[in-house]
Design an enzyme around this catalytic site. Structure first.
Site, PDB file in Angstrom:
ATOM      1  N   GLU A 439     158.521  -4.473 145.608  1.00 35.62           N
ATOM      2  CA  GLU A 439     159.964  -4.387 145.380  1.00 35.62           C
ATOM      3  C   GLU A 439     160.648  -3.907 146.653  1.00 35.62           C
ATOM      4  OE1 GLU A 439     160.911  -1.508 142.383  1.00 35.62           O
ATOM      5  OE2 GLU A 439     163.062  -1.626 142.742  1.00 35.62           O
ATOM      6  N   ASP A 512     159.063   0.545 142.132  1.00 36.06           N
ATOM      7  CA  ASP A 512     159.367   1.975 142.057  1.00 36.06           C
ATOM      8  C   ASP A 512     159.154   2.508 140.648  1.00 36.06           C
ATOM      9  OD1 ASP A 512     160.034   2.154 144.704  1.00 36.06           O
ATOM     10  OD2 ASP A 512     162.152   1.704 144.370  1.00 36.06           O
ATOM     11  N   ASP A 514     160.961   3.944 138.639  1.00 33.63           N
ATOM     12  CA  ASP A 514     162.236   4.247 137.992  1.00 33.63           C
ATOM     13  C   ASP A 514     162.638   3.068 137.104  1.00 33.63           C
ATOM     14  OD1 ASP A 514     163.036   2.240 139.682  1.00 33.63           O
ATOM     15  OD2 ASP A 514     164.178   3.525 141.031  1.00 33.63           O
ATOM     16  N   ASP A 516     164.844   0.669 137.428  1.00 38.51           N
ATOM     17  CA  ASP A 516     164.944  -0.610 138.116  1.00 38.51           C
ATOM     18  C   ASP A 516     163.558  -1.207 138.364  1.00 38.51           C
ATOM     19  OD1 ASP A 516     167.463  -1.579 138.477  1.00 38.51           O
ATOM     20  OD2 ASP A 516     167.305  -1.568 140.683  1.00 38.51           O
TER      21      ASP A 516
END
Ligand code: TSJ
Length: 653
Positions: A439, A512, A514, A516
């Site tokens: 990403e 990541d 998180d 997203d």
């Protein structure tokens, strides 16, 4: 008990159980978390069998604080009288006699009035202790245990503590209660997974109409769990459950149950406006994700009946247009459940039905049942909806031919441009090669610098790839990120998919920790699930696990991958430590990224698995479809984005 006889019998039996202890993998597949659950399923299956034969309608499973689990049914109770050949009680035979010659998978029992107690001895052999209570006017009790024999220098397992005892205590209940504690010296983990258990029990409740299965988790007071699964609609309810949140093309699934050539056949099917096909097949309550003869028979029957119906009613008006089987399965959710004797499983994971006779029986039965319904006026709207859906699919299929040809092209300017983003590796050995789908450009840059150039390729993703759910193939292929992935992997997609052309045997998603990152991960998994399912089934897809924290001092650095590891890391580094919390992969320099996430010697990867195809299907629909409420619920229940989901298994590679 005639002591001499009893003893010699006993020793022979214990030798059988010892074989299980020496080579558990032969009997339960593995000693990992799957094997652990396998010994529970051996017990549950016996109770379900009693219910399937009409002698019980309630099962209760309880998880206890001490690591044990119990299963109770309200059936006839395991026979308590003395077994003629063995000279001991039926209960003792069930828990000490090894069945079916020790092949992995003891599931080949006949489906009615057959062998009970298949596999229960395996559970006993791999348990610290096991207790049985049989309720039949009075309460019968028996206990088995494992212990270390100092003189023989080995563990004796599954040994009766005493023969079956009639306590003479009166009871109105009837049935069997079995409780056991898995042996922690056998299994890598002895922690039962509530989600794994509830999914399987729900599945069993769907497959056995009206059977009530209760699950209670007493292990942690703060997470007390108590749920009963009972579906009076059986597999019709199952289809409705799988289609929850989707737009159905008709209200009620088409359903039939019949018997042919000694095989019990039951199916339920319903179309939605989605573009995917979800056929889930079972034999004797066992899922067959690899399909097999029963599934082939079902598909041919659906194609045949719907094709005939289309012809007879002039649904095809355009020339150059004809139906293919897949057109009738676009947006179809179906359950096909059969019960038969002498089951033969084949395929990679022994989850494919091999019996040739099942094809003809299922095809014949489904043909006549479905064909009868086409002639029933009440079903006119339903078959009309199926025809409209299939027409749309056939037209789109013609249009998609062009799009697929693009995806198939391995050379050409388009492919070259796409591949330009990929930092490939120097080795040509696909088995040893890995590709990291990373990403963001900055993390992609670090990964390119930090990697092992010989075996690790890096594919940075700029934008978010397109959500493949709810899109037909030609839309999906317009997305550049997706096209890049297809070109890099080399396999093609959909019906063109060929695993032999896979360029990297490990496909590692690195996003990541998180929200997203979780979204990107979900999008990629959805795409693989929809268009490259075999890639997941063959175990090529992994999730990389970047650390969440760095705990360090002058001379030491320890990384922590989740909150529970953080305290351990702090203790290890000791006083005067400093703490860094990583917000994203981009914060790590190339060396750190290599050290923590990419180095095969140290990293943690999660292998993506499809244990339960129907649940995986539902998960994908929930996460990626347009049912916003369903998605919110799922996400709030799985709020920890760095935590493993039930469809992943932690591996060190
Ligand atoms: F796995 C197991 F064996 F431990 C086990 C078996 C566990 C549990 C929870 C239930 C059972 C079980 C076995 N429930 N019901 C039965 N039934 C028989 O074993 C049974 C009863 C009567 C007759 C008969 O012919 O009268 C035959 C059988 C096989």
């Amino acid at each position: 008990m005639p002591s001499k006889d009893y003893n010699s019998q006993d020793i022979k039996i214990l030798e059988g159980l010892e074989a299980v202890r020496v080579r558990p993998g032969m009997y339960i597949g593995s000693t990992g978390v799957r094997g652990l659950h396998h010994i529970l399923w051996e017990i549950v299956d016996n109770a379900v069998d009693e219910a399937a034969n009409g002698f019980a309608d309630k099962i209760e499973v309880v998880l206890y604080k001490d690591g044990s689990v119990s299963v109770e049914d309200n059936g006839r109770g395991i026979p308590t009288d003395i077994h003629k050949e063995a000279g001991v009680s039926g209960v003792q035979v069930v828990f000490t006699q090894l069945h079916a010659g020790g092949k992995f998978n003891n599931d080949n029992y006949s489906f009615s009035g057959g062998l009970h107690g298949v596999g229960a001895s395996v559970t006993n052999a791999l348990s610290e202790w096991l207790t049985v209570e049989v309720y039949k006017k009075t309460v019968f009790k028996m206990e088995f245990h494992s212990y270390y024999d100092k003189t023989r220098k080995k563990t004796i397992s599954g040994e009766p503590v005493a023969p079956l005892k009639d306590t003479k205590q009166k009871t109105d209940k009837h049935g069997t209660l079995v409780r056991f504690k898995p042996d922690k010296t056998v299994f890598e983990t002895v922690e039962f997974n509530l989600e794994t258990i509830s999914k399987r029990l729900r599945e069993l409740a769907f497959l056995n109409k009206g059977l009530s299965i209760k699950l209670v988790d007493l292990r942690d007071e703060s997470k007390f769990y108590n749920k009963t699964f009972k579906y009076d609609g059986g597999i019709v309810d199952y289809v409705l459950y799988l289609n929850e949140g989707k737009t159905k093309l008709y209200d009620l699934p088409v359903y039939a149950k019949t018997e042919r050539d000694g095989i019990l056949i039951e199916f339920a099917m319903q179309h939605t406006d989605s573009y995917t096909e979800g056929i889930f097949s079972f034999v004797n309550n066992i899922p067959t994700p690899e399909g097999g003869t029963h599934e082939v028979g079902f598909k041919s029957a659906v194609t045949r009946v719907l094709n005939d119906f289309a012809k007879n009613n002039n649904y095809i008006k355009e020339k150059d247009l004809s139906f293919m089987g897949e057109d009738f399965r676009e947006g179809l959710t179906a359950i096909i459940s059969i019960k038969m004797k002498n089951v033969e499983f084949e395929g990679q994971t022994k989850t494919k039905l091999g019996n040739p006779e099942a094809k003809n029986a299922v095809e014949g039965a489904v043909c006549s049942e479905l064909d009868a319904l086409t002639k029933n006026k009440k079903y006119k709207q339903i078959f009309d909806a199926m025809m409209k859906k299939a027409l749309g699919a056939a037209k789109a299929r013609n249009a998609a031919r062009h799009a697929k040809e693009i995806a198939r092209a391995k050379s050409g300017a388009d492919a070259a441009r796409l591949i330009g983003k990929l930092a490939s590796c120097s080795s040509k050995k696909a088995e040893l090669n890995e590709v990291f789908i990373v990403e963001g450009d900055s993390a992609g840059g670090s990964a390119k610098q930090g990697r092992d150039r010989q075996h690790q390729a890096i594919l940075p993703l700029r934008g978010k790839p397109l959500n493949a759910e709810k899109k037909r193939i030609e839309e999906v292929l317009k997305n550049e990120e997706i096209r890049t992935i297809i070109s890099a992997l080399g396999t093609g997609i959909g019906s063109d998919f060929n695993i032999k052309n896979l360029n990297y045997h490990k496909v590692i998603i690195l996003s990541d920790a998180d929200q997203d990152g979780a979204h990107i991960r979900a999008i990629l998994l959805t795409f693989f699930f929809r268009y490259m399912k075999e890639l997941i089934q063959e175990g090529h897809v992994y999730i990389g696990m970047p650390p969440l924290y760095k705990v360090y001092k002058k001379d030491v650095t320890v990384y922590a991958y989740d909150d529970s590891e953080l305290q351990k890391a702090i203790d290890q580094v000791g006083r005067g430590y400093q703490l860094q919390r990583y917000k994203g992969l981009g914060e790590m320099n190339p060396e750190q990224l290599w050290d923590t996430t990419m180095d095969p010697a140290k990293r943690v990867l999660m292998q993506v698995t499809i244990d339960d195809a129907a649940e995986a299907e539902k998960l994908i629909t929930t996460l990626m479809g347009d049912d916003i409420e369903g998605r919110k619920t799922y996400i709030s229940e799985h709020a920890d984005f760095n935590k493993e989901d039930s469809f992943m298994e932690k591996v060190n590679l």
